[in-house]
Design a protein around this motif. Structure first.
Motif, short mmCIF file in Angstrom:
data_model
loop_
_atom_site.label_atom_id
_atom_site.label_comp_id
_atom_site.label_asym_id
_atom_site.label_seq_id
_atom_site.Cartn_x
_atom_site.Cartn_y
_atom_site.Cartn_z
N ILE A 124 2.32 2.47 -1.80
CA ILE A 124 3.49 1.73 -1.96
C ILE A 124 4.31 2.27 -3.12
N LEU A 125 3.46 2.33 -4.27
CA LEU A 125 4.40 3.13 -5.63
C LEU A 125 4.86 4.45 -5.15
N SER A 126 4.30 5.21 -4.68
CA SER A 126 4.66 6.54 -4.13
C SER A 126 5.94 6.35 -3.38
N GLY A 127 5.99 5.51 -2.63
CA GLY A 127 6.91 5.39 -1.56
C GLY A 127 8.19 4.87 -2.51
N ILE A 128 7.80 4.19 -3.33
CA ILE A 128 9.29 3.81 -4.14
C ILE A 128 9.68 4.89 -4.90
N SER B 250 -6.57 0.16 9.05
CA SER B 250 -7.63 -0.96 8.71
C SER B 250 -8.57 -0.46 7.73
N GLY B 251 -8.76 0.91 7.38
CA GLY B 251 -9.44 1.25 6.41
C GLY B 251 -8.77 1.46 4.99
N LEU B 252 -7.66 0.98 4.95
CA LEU B 252 -7.06 1.33 3.46
C LEU B 252 -7.41 0.26 2.70
N SER B 253 -7.72 0.68 1.41
CA SER B 253 -8.06 -0.21 0.53
C SER B 253 -7.01 -0.90 -0.34
N ARG B 254 -7.27 -1.77 -1.22
CA ARG B 254 -6.01 -2.35 -2.10
C ARG B 254 -5.59 -1.29 -2.94
N MET B 255 -6.48 -0.45 -3.36
CA MET B 255 -5.65 0.73 -4.39
C MET B 255 -4.93 1.58 -3.48
#
Length: 137
Positions: free
Chosen positions: A69-73, A58-63
């Motif tokens: 997500i980009l790192s996961g890709i 819940s504390g994760l920002s949009r950044m």
């Protein structure tokens, strides 16, 4: 203390190459990557639940979300190409070439993160690239 985790990472990355090379015999490399990814997914979430770290979602920002997500890709693409290379080549050649990522990471850390490039780090990166070229050629 960070270096202990880095050494453990290197050890398990080494095991990854050996175990994967044995495991992908006669298996499509993309299927092998998918199986490996499911195992990693289960392991990672098991650790999150064990440590009760899920509340941090819940504390994760949009950044945070965007770059994770980009790192996961990037990780997924790396694994897909790594497994394909392992299937086609020798582990003793593929793994060191893959580790050329260290030199690339040094360069990208200077360009995008503003980290300082010391002469020692630059020499190390050049030696990694040189060693990679020796193995490839």
């Amino acid at each position: 203390m960070w270096w202990i985790y880095a050494l453990l990472s290197a050890f398990f990355a080494s095991l990854t190459a050996i175990l994967a090379k044995i495991g992908i015999k006669g298996v499509d490399s993309d299927l092998a990557t998918a199986i490996r990814t499911v195992v990693i997914l289960l392991l990672a979430w098991t650790i999150v639940f064990y440590k009760h770290a899920g509340a941090g979602l819940s504390g994760l920002s949009r950044m945070n979300w965007t770059f994770l997500i980009l790192s996961g890709i990037a990780t997924g693409l790396s694994w897909i190409f790594y497994f394909k290379a392992l299937q086609m080549g020798k582990v003793s050649q593929v793994a060191p070439v893959d580790k050329a990522s260290v030199a690339i990471t040094i360069l990208l850390s200077v360009l995008f993160l503003g980290e300082t490039l010391t002469i020692k780090t630059a020499i190390g990166a050049v030696l990694i690239i040189g060693g990679t070229l020796v193995l490839v050629l």
